[in-house]
Design a protein around this motif. Structure first.
Motif, mmCIF file in Angstrom:
data_model
loop_
_atom_site.group_PDB
_atom_site.id
_atom_site.type_symbol
_atom_site.label_atom_id
_atom_site.label_comp_id
_atom_site.label_asym_id
_atom_site.label_seq_id
_atom_site.Cartn_x
_atom_site.Cartn_y
_atom_site.Cartn_z
ATOM 1 N N PRO A 250 -24.911 -20.652 8.801
ATOM 2 C CA PRO A 250 -26.433 -20.379 9.008
ATOM 3 C C PRO A 250 -27.136 -20.608 8.056
ATOM 4 O O PRO A 250 -28.294 -21.234 8.257
ATOM 5 C CB PRO A 250 -26.507 -18.818 9.440
ATOM 6 N N ALA A 251 -26.831 -20.462 6.755
ATOM 7 C CA ALA A 251 -27.571 -20.862 5.590
ATOM 8 C C ALA A 251 -26.960 -21.220 4.335
ATOM 9 O O ALA A 251 -27.230 -20.461 3.370
ATOM 10 C CB ALA A 251 -29.035 -20.078 5.490
ATOM 11 N N THR A 252 -25.908 -22.073 4.494
ATOM 12 C CA THR A 252 -24.990 -22.235 3.262
ATOM 13 C C THR A 252 -25.207 -23.875 3.143
ATOM 14 O O THR A 252 -25.109 -24.675 3.658
ATOM 15 C CB THR A 252 -23.569 -22.186 3.809
ATOM 16 N N LEU A 253 -25.786 -23.941 1.671
ATOM 17 C CA LEU A 253 -26.138 -25.281 1.159
ATOM 18 C C LEU A 253 -24.843 -25.667 0.258
ATOM 19 O O LEU A 253 -24.243 -25.065 -0.417
ATOM 20 C CB LEU A 253 -27.128 -25.147 0.126
ATOM 21 N N VAL A 254 -24.532 -26.997 0.786
ATOM 22 C CA VAL A 254 -23.178 -27.665 0.048
ATOM 23 C C VAL A 254 -23.660 -28.772 -0.656
ATOM 24 O O VAL A 254 -24.250 -29.529 -0.508
ATOM 25 C CB VAL A 254 -22.187 -27.980 1.296
#
Length: 329
Positions: A250-254
């Motif tokens: 949902p809100a994981t920056l890679v």
């Protein structure tokens, strides 16, 4: 209960001697064919009195042990006091503890003073060094040569190291400057990318990034610091290829690179302070602080950070920004 059994083991000679003496009385009365009741009553009375004294002594020992635990934990070392005793050994014991506590307080005061002076010095240095850095940047930007562009790239690295010093000092200080609010994640990402635009261009490293159109609750300044460290690491260990920045639900920056990757035995320790691993030892310039600071900052922001990598297959760092609780160190 463990303390009680330990106490009994420490008194086994006394308890054994009392039992042996009682047995000798019983044997003597038996050999002389005397009434056993004549010895059973005084022996029983002695046992009761001995048991009472044993319990009293155990309570005293337990109280002393609790006091020593409080002193050892340093939770109330300044106010902790030992039992009052009139025996010479008790007086010497209290004097020894009082001297140790006094020396501990003096050492703590001296250490705190040295740490405060050192922190003040490095904070002042970090602020003052920014002035000549800004002057050099203006001077180099007025030129457009290969040499000036190379110097600007190195100057950007100096600025990053100064920011690392400032972050390290702030993390270990007693005050925090966190400001949590809902912010546009794209604005933070763009600000972090902008600092490395020259390096992306000069080294011909590709950047794969499309607006993520997401809002997160965080501290913009500290999150930008984390992103800058991660992008810097990605560039450092990517001789050729690209760096990708994307958002997973949902809100994981890679942050993903196509670099040399991380050895399996090093991967569990990359967020430890001072750990450089095989890549850092080969680079000869790694400090082992960048990812450590990222982990510390993420913990304070309530975010989580993890990495996935394999040698020769690049590295992926995952920043979970969905959590909003905060932890202050």
């Amino acid at each position: 209960m463990r303390l009680f059994f330990s106490y009994l083991r420490s008194k086994w000679r006394t308890i054994g001697a009392c039992a042996l003496f009682s047995l000798m009385f019983f044997l003597s009365f038996t050999l002389y064919r005397l009434p056993l009741a004549a010895v059973a009553y005084p022996v029983g009375l002695c046992l009761v009195m001995g048991l009472a004294l044993l319990i009293f002594d155990f309570l005293r020992v337990r109280r002393d042990c609790e006091t020593l635990r409080r002193i050892r934990s340093a939770a109330a070392a300044a106010e902790a006091g030992l039992r009052a005793g009139k025996k010479p050994v008790d007086v010497e014991y209290q004097a020894l503890i009082a001297r140790l506590l006094d020396e501990q307080a003096q050492l703590q005061t001296a250490f705190s003073g040295r740490l405060a002076r050192m922190t003040d010095y490095y904070t002042l240095w970090a602020h003052q060094i920014k002035t000549p850095i800004a002057a050099m940047r203006l001077q180099l930007q007025s030129e457009d040569t290969d040499a000036s562009r190379a110097c600007l790239l190195e100057l950007s690295r100096v600025e990053q190291y100064v920011e690392m010093v400032m972050a390290y000092l702030r993390l270990d200080s007693n005050t925090t400057d966190y400001l949590f609010r809902a912010c546009e994640l794209d604005a933070v990402i763009r600000a972090a990318i902008k600092k490395f635009a020259g390096e992306f261009i000069s080294r011909r490293i590709g950047l794969v990034y499309a607006p993520v159109h997401a809002r997160v609750v965080t501290d913009e300044k500290w999150l930008q610091f984390v992103l800058e460290q991660l992008i810097s690491n990605a560039l450092k260990y990517t001789p050729a290829g690209s760096v990708t920045i994307r958002l997973e639900a949902p809100a994981t920056l890679v942050i993903e690179d196509t670099g040399i990757g991380i050895a399996p035995e090093d991967l569990p320790r990359i967020f430890e302070r001072g750990f450089t691993g095989c890549n850092g030892r080969a680079d000869k310039k790694a400090s082992g602080l960048g990812l450590y600071l990222c982990a510390r900052v993420c913990k304070n922001l309530g975010h989580t950070i993890r990495a996935d990598s394999a040698p020769g297959c690049g590295t992926r760092v995952y920043l979970d920004l969905s959590k909003s609780e905060t932890r202050f160190e």
